[in-house]
Write a protein that holds these residues in place. Structure first.
Motif, PDB file in Angstrom:
ATOM      1  N   ILE A  21       0.835  -1.205   0.000  1.00 36.23           N
ATOM      2  CA  ILE A  21       0.000   0.000   0.000  1.00 36.23           C
ATOM      3  C   ILE A  21       0.870   1.256   0.000  1.00 36.23           C
ATOM      4  CG2 ILE A  21      -1.610   1.337   1.424  1.00 36.23           C
ATOM      5  CD1 ILE A  21      -2.838  -1.407   2.264  1.00 36.23           C
ATOM      6  N   ASP A  22       1.944   1.231   0.779  1.00 29.67           N
ATOM      7  CA  ASP A  22       2.865   2.376   0.813  1.00 29.67           C
ATOM      8  C   ASP A  22       3.526   2.593  -0.546  1.00 29.67           C
ATOM      9  OD1 ASP A  22       2.274   2.874   3.453  1.00 29.67           O
ATOM     10  OD2 ASP A  22       4.071   1.891   4.254  1.00 29.67           O
ATOM     11  N   ARG A  23       3.856   1.498  -1.221  1.00 27.58           N
ATOM     12  CA  ARG A  23       4.455   1.618  -2.556  1.00 27.58           C
ATOM     13  C   ARG A  23       3.479   2.239  -3.551  1.00 27.58           C
ATOM     14  NH1 ARG A  23       7.306  -3.284  -5.400  1.00 27.58           N
ATOM     15  NH2 ARG A  23       7.492  -1.584  -6.943  1.00 27.58           N
ATOM     16  N   VAL A  24       2.227   1.816  -3.483  1.00 25.10           N
ATOM     17  CA  VAL A  24       1.224   2.361  -4.408  1.00 25.10           C
ATOM     18  C   VAL A  24       1.112   3.874  -4.224  1.00 25.10           C
ATOM     19  CG1 VAL A  24      -1.222   2.342  -5.041  1.00 25.10           C
ATOM     20  CG2 VAL A  24      -0.066   0.193  -4.503  1.00 25.10           C
ATOM     21  N   LYS A  25       1.132   4.308  -2.988  1.00 25.33           N
ATOM     22  CA  LYS A  25       1.023   5.741  -2.712  1.00 25.33           C
ATOM     23  C   LYS A  25       2.281   6.488  -3.146  1.00 25.33           C
ATOM     24  CE  LYS A  25      -0.276   9.012   0.916  1.00 25.33           C
ATOM     25  NZ  LYS A  25      -0.734   9.156   2.324  1.00 25.33           N
ATOM     26  N   ALA A  26       3.454   5.926  -2.824  1.00 23.05           N
ATOM     27  CA  ALA A  26       4.712   6.611  -3.112  1.00 23.05           C
ATOM     28  C   ALA A  26       5.032   6.632  -4.603  1.00 23.05           C
ATOM     29  CB  ALA A  26       5.850   5.937  -2.347  1.00 23.05           C
ATOM     30  N   GLU A  27       4.775   5.521  -5.286  1.00 25.29           N
ATOM     31  CA  GLU A  27       5.185   5.398  -6.689  1.00 25.29           C
ATOM     32  C   GLU A  27       4.110   5.839  -7.668  1.00 25.29           C
ATOM     33  OE1 GLU A  27       6.664   1.408  -7.367  1.00 25.29           O
ATOM     34  OE2 GLU A  27       7.687   1.409  -5.424  1.00 25.29           O
ATOM     35  N   GLU A  28       2.860   5.718  -7.284  1.00 27.85           N
ATOM     36  CA  GLU A  28       1.755   5.997  -8.204  1.00 27.85           C
ATOM     37  C   GLU A  28       0.884   7.171  -7.765  1.00 27.85           C
ATOM     38  OE1 GLU A  28       1.171   4.506 -11.111  1.00 27.85           O
ATOM     39  OE2 GLU A  28       2.874   3.143 -10.954  1.00 27.85           O
ATOM     40  N   GLY A  29       1.097   7.651  -6.541  1.00 27.36           N
ATOM     41  CA  GLY A  29       0.296   8.767  -6.059  1.00 27.36           C
ATOM     42  C   GLY A  29      -1.152   8.427  -5.787  1.00 27.36           C
ATOM     43  N   VAL A  30      -1.429   7.152  -5.577  1.00 24.40           N
ATOM     44  CA  VAL A  30      -2.802   6.690  -5.323  1.00 24.40           C
ATOM     45  C   VAL A  30      -2.921   6.351  -3.842  1.00 24.40           C
ATOM     46  CG1 VAL A  30      -4.491   4.877  -5.826  1.00 24.40           C
ATOM     47  CG2 VAL A  30      -3.106   5.851  -7.671  1.00 24.40           C
ATOM     48  N   ASP A  31      -3.864   7.011  -3.164  1.00 30.07           N
ATOM     49  CA  ASP A  31      -3.935   6.864  -1.712  1.00 30.07           C
ATOM     50  C   ASP A  31      -5.242   6.249  -1.216  1.00 30.07           C
ATOM     51  OD1 ASP A  31      -5.708   8.912  -2.134  1.00 30.07           O
ATOM     52  OD2 ASP A  31      -4.658  10.385  -0.887  1.00 30.07           O
ATOM     53  N   ASN A  32      -6.009   5.640  -2.111  1.00 31.21           N
ATOM     54  CA  ASN A  32      -7.266   5.016  -1.681  1.00 31.21           C
ATOM     55  C   ASN A  32      -7.193   3.491  -1.709  1.00 31.21           C
ATOM     56  OD1 ASN A  32      -7.256   4.983  -4.520  1.00 31.21           O
ATOM     57  ND2 ASN A  32      -9.499   5.024  -4.647  1.00 31.21           N
ATOM     58  N   VAL A  33      -5.990   2.945  -1.535  1.00 34.12           N
ATOM     59  CA  VAL A  33      -5.822   1.504  -1.306  1.00 34.12           C
ATOM     60  C   VAL A  33      -5.613   1.318   0.197  1.00 34.12           C
ATOM     61  CG1 VAL A  33      -4.501  -0.569  -1.845  1.00 34.12           C
ATOM     62  CG2 VAL A  33      -4.805   1.209  -3.591  1.00 34.12           C
ATOM     63  N   LYS A  34      -6.462   0.506   0.807  1.00 37.41           N
ATOM     64  CA  LYS A  34      -6.486   0.391   2.264  1.00 37.41           C
ATOM     65  C   LYS A  34      -6.383  -1.070   2.711  1.00 37.41           C
ATOM     66  CE  LYS A  34      -7.432   4.843   2.677  1.00 37.41           C
ATOM     67  NZ  LYS A  34      -6.474   5.801   3.269  1.00 37.41           N
ATOM     68  N   LEU A  35      -5.953  -1.250   3.937  1.00 36.41           N
ATOM     69  CA  LEU A  35      -5.826  -2.585   4.512  1.00 36.41           C
ATOM     70  C   LEU A  35      -7.187  -3.180   4.835  1.00 36.41           C
ATOM     71  CD1 LEU A  35      -3.982  -4.825   5.786  1.00 36.41           C
ATOM     72  CD2 LEU A  35      -4.190  -3.549   7.940  1.00 36.41           C
TER      73      LEU A  35
END
Length: 264
Positions: free
Chosen positions: A168-182
């Motif tokens: 999830i952290d990679r998705v946010k850092a690399e793709e700028g997408v922050d709506n993937v959650k645990l």
């Protein structure tokens, strides 16, 4: 607390399209499903029939899985499956259509097993891209993508909350997408040896969804020895405001007898 009934693991004595009405009859206003079709892109008539079953039952579809492959055959998702990128992309469009029609906001993307002969790094890199694509697509619904640690499959690489949160952290850092959650499934986390209480203490406010079953056995609450009520209370005290998914295997003729005295 609001429960949502997972109609893919519960009420399985009934045809799929009859389960939402059965959940409603049992007193529940919300349901969730694994992908209820055999293919990533089902016939439109089948999609329409599923949507109608939810609407006619008068329940809210709170969660839906993306197509995960042949679950009965051991598949656990396409997110990291190198070679099936086009299939996952096509499935996103159907998921979004159903979400739009039913007001669904949470969509579980099972990560997929490690594939023999394929570089795990390549699988993880693809997963980041696929999760970002899914996240962008459901963002137009105000939705979230859920990522779930799973037990029972040695080849499934996300076993702890930390494993999922790293992706999830990679998705946010690399793709700028922050709506993937645990997706915190307390059963899977406990069976995999994770420290569930510590996960709750550290991340409850960030959970996209909670699911429960007791352990051992994956039966309803009270059939095992997990402190599910305490974990739920702690998660809510820690900032979790969502529904609680009932994703257990019924051991009694009435799968909801354990909750008869509670408000649902």
């Amino acid at each position: 607390m609001t429960y949502t009934v997972n109609c893919s693991i519960l009420l399985t004595d009934l045809p799929v399209l009859e389960r939402p009405a059965a959940a409603k009859a049992a007193g529940y206003d919300a349901v969730e499903f694994w992908w209820p079709f055999a293919t990533a892109v089902p016939a439109q008539a089948d999609v329409d029939a599923f949507v109608a079953a939810i609407q006619d039952a008068g329940v809210q579809l709170t969660g839906l899985n993306f197509f995960a492959g042949d679950m009965g055959g051991g598949d656990r998702g396409l997110v990291s499956w190198v070679g099936r990128e086009d299939e996952f992309a096509a499935n996103i469009a159907v998921v979004v259509e159903i979400g739009k029609r039913l007001g669904t906001k949470a969509f579980n993307a099972l990560y997929g097993n490690r594939i023999e002969g394929v570089d795990p790094q390549a699988q993880d890199d693809l997963a980041v891209k696929n999760l970002a694509a899914a996240g962008r697509a459901v963002a137009e619904l105000g939705g979230i993508v859920l990522l779930e640690p799973v037990s029972g499959m040695e080849t499934y690489p996300l076993k702890t909350a930390a494993d999922a949160l790293a992706i999830i952290d990679r998705v946010k850092a690399e793709e700028g997408v922050d709506n993937v959650k645990l997706l915190a499934d307390f059963y899977h986390l406990a069976v995999n040896g994770d420290d569930v209480a510590a996960v709750i203490a550290g991340h409850a406010a960030e959970f996209g969804h909670i699911q429960i079953a007791d352990a051992p056995g994956r039966g309803e609450p009270g059939t095992g020895d997990l402190p599910l009520a305490q974990w739920i209370a702690d998660a809510e005290a820690g900032g979790y405001t969502g529904v609680i998914g009932l994703e257990y295997k019924a051991t009694q003729s009435d799968p909801f007898a354990w909750a008869a005295a509670s408000t649902h």
